[in-house]
Scaffold this motif. Structure first.
Motif, PDB file in Angstrom:
ATOM      1  N   SER A   1      98.097 -26.657  53.438  1.00  0.00           N
ATOM      2  CA  SER A   1      96.818 -26.594  52.736  1.00  0.00           C
ATOM      3  C   SER A   1      95.747 -27.215  53.629  1.00  0.00           C
ATOM      4  CB  SER A   1      96.893 -27.374  51.417  1.00  0.00           C
ATOM      5  OG  SER A   1      97.036 -28.762  51.682  1.00  0.00           O
ATOM      6  N   ARG A   2      94.507 -26.919  53.337  1.00  0.00           N
ATOM      7  CA  ARG A   2      93.399 -27.518  54.087  1.00  0.00           C
ATOM      8  C   ARG A   2      93.468 -29.034  53.993  1.00  0.00           C
ATOM      9  NH1 ARG A   2      88.700 -29.865  53.770  1.00  0.00           N
ATOM     10  NH2 ARG A   2      86.926 -29.254  55.026  1.00  0.00           N
ATOM     11  N   GLU A   3      93.781 -29.550  52.808  1.00  0.00           N
ATOM     12  CA  GLU A   3      93.838 -31.001  52.586  1.00  0.00           C
ATOM     13  C   GLU A   3      94.927 -31.646  53.441  1.00  0.00           C
ATOM     14  OE1 GLU A   3      93.726 -28.714  50.078  1.00  0.00           O
ATOM     15  OE2 GLU A   3      91.617 -29.076  49.546  1.00  0.00           O
TER      16      GLU A   3
ATOM     17  N   ALA B   1      96.196 -30.410  56.283  1.00  0.00           N
ATOM     18  CA  ALA B   1      95.749 -30.312  57.673  1.00  0.00           C
ATOM     19  C   ALA B   1      94.753 -31.433  57.977  1.00  0.00           C
ATOM     20  CB  ALA B   1      95.123 -28.949  57.938  1.00  0.00           C
ATOM     21  N   GLU B   2      93.861 -31.710  57.037  1.00  0.00           N
ATOM     22  CA  GLU B   2      92.891 -32.798  57.203  1.00  0.00           C
ATOM     23  C   GLU B   2      93.610 -34.139  57.320  1.00  0.00           C
ATOM     24  OE1 GLU B   2      89.534 -34.854  54.414  1.00  0.00           O
ATOM     25  OE2 GLU B   2      89.474 -32.670  54.553  1.00  0.00           O
TER      26      GLU B   2
ATOM     27  N   ASP C   1      84.455 -31.074  59.744  1.00  0.00           N
ATOM     28  CA  ASP C   1      84.971 -29.904  59.027  1.00  0.00           C
ATOM     29  C   ASP C   1      86.421 -29.654  59.409  1.00  0.00           C
ATOM     30  OD1 ASP C   1      84.895 -27.683  57.355  1.00  0.00           O
ATOM     31  OD2 ASP C   1      84.099 -26.343  58.895  1.00  0.00           O
ATOM     32  N   VAL C   2      87.140 -28.983  58.532  1.00  0.00           N
ATOM     33  CA  VAL C   2      88.492 -28.484  58.803  1.00  0.00           C
ATOM     34  C   VAL C   2      88.522 -27.034  58.341  1.00  0.00           C
ATOM     35  CG1 VAL C   2      90.949 -28.712  58.293  1.00  0.00           C
ATOM     36  CG2 VAL C   2      89.533 -30.763  58.443  1.00  0.00           C
ATOM     37  N   GLU C   3      88.917 -26.139  59.256  1.00  0.00           N
ATOM     38  CA  GLU C   3      88.980 -24.714  58.929  1.00  0.00           C
ATOM     39  C   GLU C   3      90.086 -24.061  59.743  1.00  0.00           C
ATOM     40  OE1 GLU C   3      85.120 -23.199  59.952  1.00  0.00           O
ATOM     41  OE2 GLU C   3      85.478 -23.403  62.083  1.00  0.00           O
ATOM     42  N   VAL C   4      90.480 -22.882  59.327  1.00  0.00           N
ATOM     43  CA  VAL C   4      91.447 -22.118  60.113  1.00  0.00           C
ATOM     44  C   VAL C   4      90.778 -21.779  61.443  1.00  0.00           C
ATOM     45  CG1 VAL C   4      92.794 -19.993  60.227  1.00  0.00           C
ATOM     46  CG2 VAL C   4      92.547 -21.195  58.043  1.00  0.00           C
TER      47      VAL C   4
ATOM     48  N   TRP D   1      94.948 -25.004  62.406  1.00  0.00           N
ATOM     49  CA  TRP D   1      93.768 -25.484  61.692  1.00  0.00           C
ATOM     50  C   TRP D   1      92.931 -26.200  62.745  1.00  0.00           C
ATOM     51  CZ3 TRP D   1      92.534 -24.771  56.606  1.00  0.00           C
ATOM     52  CH2 TRP D   1      93.541 -24.280  55.771  1.00  0.00           C
TER      53      TRP D   1
ATOM     54  N   ALA E   1      90.157 -29.081  63.255  1.00  0.00           N
ATOM     55  CA  ALA E   1      89.446 -30.208  62.646  1.00  0.00           C
ATOM     56  C   ALA E   1      88.411 -30.704  63.654  1.00  0.00           C
ATOM     57  CB  ALA E   1      90.421 -31.330  62.290  1.00  0.00           C
TER      58      ALA E   1
ATOM     59  N   ASP F   1     100.080 -25.197  62.255  1.00  0.00           N
ATOM     60  CA  ASP F   1     100.509 -24.899  60.894  1.00  0.00           C
ATOM     61  C   ASP F   1     102.031 -24.787  60.789  1.00  0.00           C
ATOM     62  OD1 ASP F   1      99.449 -24.143  58.158  1.00  0.00           O
ATOM     63  OD2 ASP F   1     100.785 -22.447  58.566  1.00  0.00           O
TER      64      ASP F   1
END
Length: 86
Positions: A4-6, A8-9, A30-33, A41, A43, A65
């Motif tokens: 999840s994004r969370e 990965a953060e 920011d964190v994004e694919v 991901w 960051a 990932d």
């Protein structure tokens, strides 16, 4: 994406905070694919003085990932080259 994004953060923050120093702080932007590879991901951080003045940035940390591991861009390139040689 498995993570999840969370998550990965969390992994990116853990990586960045392992060598924490009171002379500067890291601000997560920011964190994004990743736009380069869906395997990662991306960051983005900004490095600031303890007073809040920008020193450096943006600083990119990649979170694999599949391996659920955060790494610098240099480490990701090295891992990619090692995988390519196999």
């Amino acid at each position: 994406m498995k993570l999840s994004r969370e998550r990965a953060e969390q992994l990116a923050l853990g990586y960045m905070n392992k060598d924490k120093n009171e002379n500067y702080k890291l601000e997560l932007i920011d964190v994004e694919v990743s736009k380069i590879s869906k395997r990662y991901w991306a960051a983005t951080f900004e490095v600031r003085t303890s007073e809040g003045h920008p020193i450096e940035g943006p600083l990119l940390i990649l979170v694999d990932d599949e391996m659920e591991k955060a790494m610098s861009l240099d480490e990701a390139v090295e891992a990619h080259l090692l995988d390519k040689d196999k």
